[in-house]
Design an enzyme around this catalytic site. Structure first.
Site, short mmCIF file in Angstrom:
data_model
loop_
_atom_site.label_atom_id
_atom_site.label_comp_id
_atom_site.label_asym_id
_atom_site.label_seq_id
_atom_site.Cartn_x
_atom_site.Cartn_y
_atom_site.Cartn_z
N ASP A 186 67.02 63.81 53.13
CA ASP A 186 66.75 63.16 51.83
C ASP A 186 66.11 64.16 50.86
O ASP A 186 65.20 63.83 50.10
CB ASP A 186 65.83 61.94 52.01
CG ASP A 186 65.86 61.02 50.78
OD1 ASP A 186 64.93 60.19 50.64
OD2 ASP A 186 66.80 61.15 49.95
N ASP B 70 58.28 62.98 52.47
CA ASP B 70 59.19 61.86 52.70
C ASP B 70 60.20 62.14 53.81
O ASP B 70 61.35 62.47 53.57
CB ASP B 70 59.93 61.45 51.43
CG ASP B 70 60.43 60.01 51.57
OD1 ASP B 70 60.83 59.43 50.56
OD2 ASP B 70 60.42 59.49 52.70
C1 38G Z 1 55.42 62.03 54.54
O1 38G Z 1 56.12 61.08 53.77
C2 38G Z 1 55.72 60.92 52.49
C3 38G Z 1 54.64 61.59 51.91
C4 38G Z 1 54.29 61.31 50.60
C5 38G Z 1 53.16 61.97 49.97
C6 38G Z 1 52.28 62.79 50.70
C7 38G Z 1 51.21 63.37 50.05
C8 38G Z 1 51.06 63.13 48.70
N1 38G Z 1 50.14 63.56 47.81
C9 38G Z 1 50.45 63.02 46.60
C10 38G Z 1 51.60 62.26 46.75
C11 38G Z 1 52.31 61.54 45.72
C12 38G Z 1 51.95 61.65 44.37
C13 38G Z 1 52.72 60.98 43.42
C14 38G Z 1 53.85 60.22 43.77
C15 38G Z 1 54.15 60.15 45.13
C16 38G Z 1 55.36 59.40 45.63
O2 38G Z 1 55.35 58.07 45.32
N2 38G Z 1 56.61 59.99 45.22
C17 38G Z 1 57.20 60.59 46.35
C18 38G Z 1 58.68 60.68 46.16
N3 38G Z 1 59.34 59.42 46.36
C19 38G Z 1 60.75 59.59 46.02
C20 38G Z 1 59.15 58.93 47.71
C21 38G Z 1 53.41 60.79 46.08
N4 38G Z 1 51.96 62.33 48.06
N5 38G Z 1 52.99 61.74 48.67
C22 38G Z 1 55.06 60.40 49.87
C23 38G Z 1 56.12 59.75 50.46
C24 38G Z 1 56.43 60.01 51.78
O3 38G Z 1 57.48 59.35 52.39
#
Ligand code: 38G
Length: 285
Positions: free
Chosen positions: A139, A161
């Site tokens: 992904d 993710d």
């Molecule tokens: C390990 O799997 C993931 C980690 C994270 C993750 C890990 C650390 C971290 N620090 C800041 C953030 C963050 C900050 C703003 C937006 C997001 C998230 O909602 N966007 C991720 C992308 N989206 C398509 C899943 C995540 N994250 N997100 C997000 C989704 C996941 O499936």
């Protein structure tokens, strides 16, 4: 069945603002009560019965946790802890403060080649490590590539993710039709057996976007996008690639290859002259 900490996550962490959300649930900033340190909490509702599409299958969460425990690398987000209570599993992850690469590109419209090379090197280092463990991400897209901070000249890349990631077992045949149309390889659309080289197609698409701001196969609808992918229908439009080096285009062309066996691997990509110039003169091309 894996057992996660049955403690109430709120006993140890103060739950903060929503950072974002996805197919899995919500990501919130959490503050560790004992140290004051910020972490990211990935809150996932566990599907209680096979009849509902709400929530995530527990087996998928177990696979993601196993994969994250395996992947300890500077360019892959680290997993600190896992809690489970009632119908929710919470992953406590390294907080990544620089936002998504997607937003970084959007703010700058497009990157200098030197900036794109630095980002691609780190992405390929993290991906090469994953692939060396026989794990495919499946992904990869700019939204799942985050920056450690938004102030330094060369922020660190963090891959996130792993909800669609897969750990290949010896001689296993694995098929999946999940992913985001703009970034998925032809073999995913054709529901053929996958390997880690499916990620390398996504790297070709991401590199094309980093250098031009355009998405090579995007159509008006998902169906049109998928048709464009299968037709290998993309071009280096002069309006967007007039200043792009021939090395960069060669790098992309060696990834957007229909036959997965003919695509560059992550290790081969790190040795490509665009990423690792052989001579100073070549670096100037
Ligand atoms: C390990 O799997 C993931 C980690 C994270 C993750 C890990 C650390 C971290 N620090 C800041 C953030 C963050 C900050 C703003 C937006 C997001 C998230 O909602 N966007 C991720 C992308 N989206 C398509 C899943 C995540 N994250 N997100 C997000 C989704 C996941 O499936």
């Amino acid at each position: 069945m894996a057992v996660f900490k049955p403690d109430n996550v709120e006993d140890l962490y103060e739950i903060g603002e929503v950072l974002g959300s996805g197919h899995f649930g919500e990501v919130r900033r959490v503050r560790e009560r004992a140290s004051g340190t910020s972490w990211a909490g990935k809150f996932m509702k566990i599907r209680k019965s096979a009849c509902t599409h709400l929530g995530v299958e527990r087996s998928c969460v177990e696979q993601e946790v196993e994969i994250l425990h395996t992947l300890q690398h500077p360019n892959i987000v680290a997993l600190k802890d896992v809690f489970e209570s009632r119908a929710e599993v919470v992953l406590i992850l390294e907080f990544v403060n620089g936002g998504e690469l997607f937003d970084f590109i959007a703010d700058k419209e497009m990157l200098l080649e030197s900036e794109a090379i630095e980002f691609m090197k780190q992405i390929l280092e993290g991906l090469g490590f994953m692939h060396s463990k026989n794990i495919g991400h499946f992904d990869l897209k700019p939204e799942n590539i985050m920056l450690s901070d938004n102030v330094s000249q060369n922020p660190n890349i963090k891959l996130i993710d792993f909800g669609l990631a897969h750990h290949f077992q010896q001689d296993e045949e694995y098929r999946s039709s999940s992913g985001t149309p703009q970034y998925i390889a032809p073999e995913v659309i054709k529901k053929e057996p996958l390997s880690t080289t499916a990620d390398m197609w996504s790297i070709g698409v991401i590199t094309y976007i980093l250098l031009s701001g355009l998405s090579p196969f995007q159509g008006e609808t998902n169906e049109e996008t998928l048709t464009n992918v299968l037709a290998m229908k993309y071009e280096f439009y002069a309006q967007f690639f007039s200043t792009t080096s021939s090395m960069a285009k060669d790098f992309i062309q060696k990834l957007l290859v229909e036959n997965p066996n003919d695509r560059m691997t992550a290790e081969e990509s790190l040795l490509h002259p665009w990423i690792k110039p052989i001579t100073r003169k070549q670096a100037a091309k």
